[in-house]
Design an enzyme around this catalytic site. Sequence first.
Site, PDB file in Angstrom:
ATOM      1  N   PHE A  68       6.719 154.301 -71.727  1.00  0.00           N
ATOM      2  CA  PHE A  68       7.240 152.963 -71.979  1.00  0.00           C
ATOM      3  C   PHE A  68       6.254 151.923 -71.467  1.00  0.00           C
ATOM      4  O   PHE A  68       5.693 152.066 -70.374  1.00  0.00           O
ATOM      5  CB  PHE A  68       8.598 152.803 -71.274  1.00  0.00           C
ATOM      6  CG  PHE A  68       9.162 151.411 -71.288  1.00  0.00           C
ATOM      7  CD1 PHE A  68       9.400 150.754 -72.478  1.00  0.00           C
ATOM      8  CD2 PHE A  68       9.463 150.756 -70.099  1.00  0.00           C
ATOM      9  CE1 PHE A  68       9.920 149.472 -72.499  1.00  0.00           C
ATOM     10  CE2 PHE A  68       9.993 149.485 -70.089  1.00  0.00           C
ATOM     11  CZ  PHE A  68      10.223 148.832 -71.295  1.00  0.00           C
ATOM     12  N   CYS A  69       6.034 150.873 -72.267  1.00  0.00           N
ATOM     13  CA  CYS A  69       5.254 149.706 -71.872  1.00  0.00           C
ATOM     14  C   CYS A  69       3.858 150.114 -71.385  1.00  0.00           C
ATOM     15  O   CYS A  69       3.139 150.826 -72.070  1.00  0.00           O
ATOM     16  CB  CYS A  69       6.029 148.910 -70.825  1.00  0.00           C
ATOM     17  SG  CYS A  69       5.358 147.266 -70.481  1.00  0.00           S
ATOM     18  N   LEU A  70       3.481 149.684 -70.191  1.00  0.00           N
ATOM     19  CA  LEU A  70       2.170 150.012 -69.624  1.00  0.00           C
ATOM     20  C   LEU A  70       1.957 151.520 -69.539  1.00  0.00           C
ATOM     21  O   LEU A  70       0.831 152.006 -69.696  1.00  0.00           O
ATOM     22  CB  LEU A  70       2.046 149.369 -68.248  1.00  0.00           C
ATOM     23  CG  LEU A  70       0.872 149.786 -67.354  1.00  0.00           C
ATOM     24  CD1 LEU A  70      -0.449 149.511 -68.027  1.00  0.00           C
ATOM     25  CD2 LEU A  70       0.956 149.058 -66.021  1.00  0.00           C
TER      26      LEU A  70
END
Length: 585
Positions: free
Chosen positions: A322-324
């Site tokens: 998720f995300c970074l």
Amino acid sequence: MSETPGTDQPNPPSVTQLWQDALANVSSALGKAARAPIPTGPSQPYDPLALFRSMSGFAMGLGANPKQLFDVQLQAAREWGEFWTQAWLPKADAEKPRDRRFSAPEWEEQPYFRGLRDAYLLASKQLRAVADVADGPHSPDKAMTAFVLDQYLNAIAPTNFAMTNPEVIRRTVETGGANLAAGFAHLLEDMASGKGIVRRRSDENAFTKGGNIAATPGSVVFQNHLFQLIQYDPVTPDVHAEPMLYVPPLVNKFYMIDLQPRSSMVRWLVEQGRTVFVVSWINPDESHRDCGVEQYVLDGIVTALGEVRKKAGKAKVDLFAFCLGGTLVAITLAYLAAKGRADEVGSATLIGSMVDFADMRDWSAFVHEAHLDALETHLEKRGFIDSTELQQLFAAVRSNDLIWSSVINHYLLDRAAPPSDLLYWFEDGARIPQAFLKSYNRGLLFSNALKEGTGFEVGGVAIDLATVKTPVLLVALKDDHVSAWSAVYDGGKLFGGPVTFILGGSGHNAGVINPPAANKHGYWISGAMPDRAEDWLTGAEKQPGSWWPVWDGWLSAAGSGKRVASRKPANPIEPAPGSYVSITH
């Protein structure tokens, strides 16, 4: 508290009692504020002079486009003329603004409040139109100007003031003004905490890790200086041959995917017969000062991948992130491809993750060389950025949802913070080491190295996403304020293998936590992958409910189709969610 005769219901507190309680809270808050340490004036993680330079450049840009500025002003004059001729007339349903700040019925039903709302929204639209006149392409300077303007417009909204918010007026009459006194006490307490205002967005006592949140049964089966590896207990007699490994971002802890049982992605995956492992990053301190992107990839993800394969009989691993965390997984895939180890991974699912940083929207304002210099000076003192500073940054980008709504609830209405598992997780932030931020901000974001091929290296290997042939599923979120869905889509063009794209409903966090039983948000799918994201959406078909089952089907199609006996955690170190997730320092 007395009871009404003949009933079991307690009487509501009297105005006198409300005032007594409020004044007691004010007295207590004043005492706490007096005892609070005086701030020492640390360096700022941004350059205030860059803000002034950007605004100066904005003013010069207006002067360079007199005709466009005149056209905007002329249009504004027409709009105000129309406004005053229609200000007192009720609007049709289709014309009502879709803005949650103005959900109270008075904003539509009462001419005074309706006119106030519409005047504010019209003035806001016109000021943004003026900002668009400034010369020059989209850039960090222009993004910074837009960010400052948005902060100003959000701050002056009539909902934020006691005398222009109908809900606050109603509450003030009901309590005789005690709500405002109690809200002042909350303000003093929050300021004395040293964490800034509106720090209480959720009831912090409503959840216990391992109790009613982050509670899916499992064990820590490996740990090093950067992470603990959690393996969850199986609930089916056999499981898919390919185990799954989750990589979270560093800024928040892993358990967004393991909130309350009814919304836990981990629990749902285990119920589908998946063997789930999770990386739980340590909350770093000064000893992690020199841990950069390279260490988090090699000592983190690559090491975790090896441990998962040991415990799953050398099976290929399905990574998801998720995300970074997804950006780091993409770098890991390219590293493994360069090392001839690509076959260790069966598939990769990147959720709300960017690898092409050409379009960062509001976040472009912070990827500015002056701000990066200031941040690096700030980081030298401690070797990390604190979670409070990171949360303040995220809150500023979503100030209406994360700042001003709390100002209204806590300081004007005197409403207790409600229990929210997602907000509890959001506020349970983590630090990020100095070296990581420097290598990530300069090496990846500022130069957009993964797209431009500017030589970003990990372990002596130049990272080239075109070498990644692993099947990739990109999941973007329609209303994402962190990773714009079109930017996530554009990143898919950088991979050298098959890419599938799903667009989920809602925002960056809430759109991820979308269990099928909730039947919320919906999603878009399409078999085509045109060059432009807008063309993909035009040809996509919206489906109701959750994207999770589609993802599960994609995993099965990408896998071997084999099932093996359930894998139970062996040689556990401690029960899930482990001790790293509770480190606060």
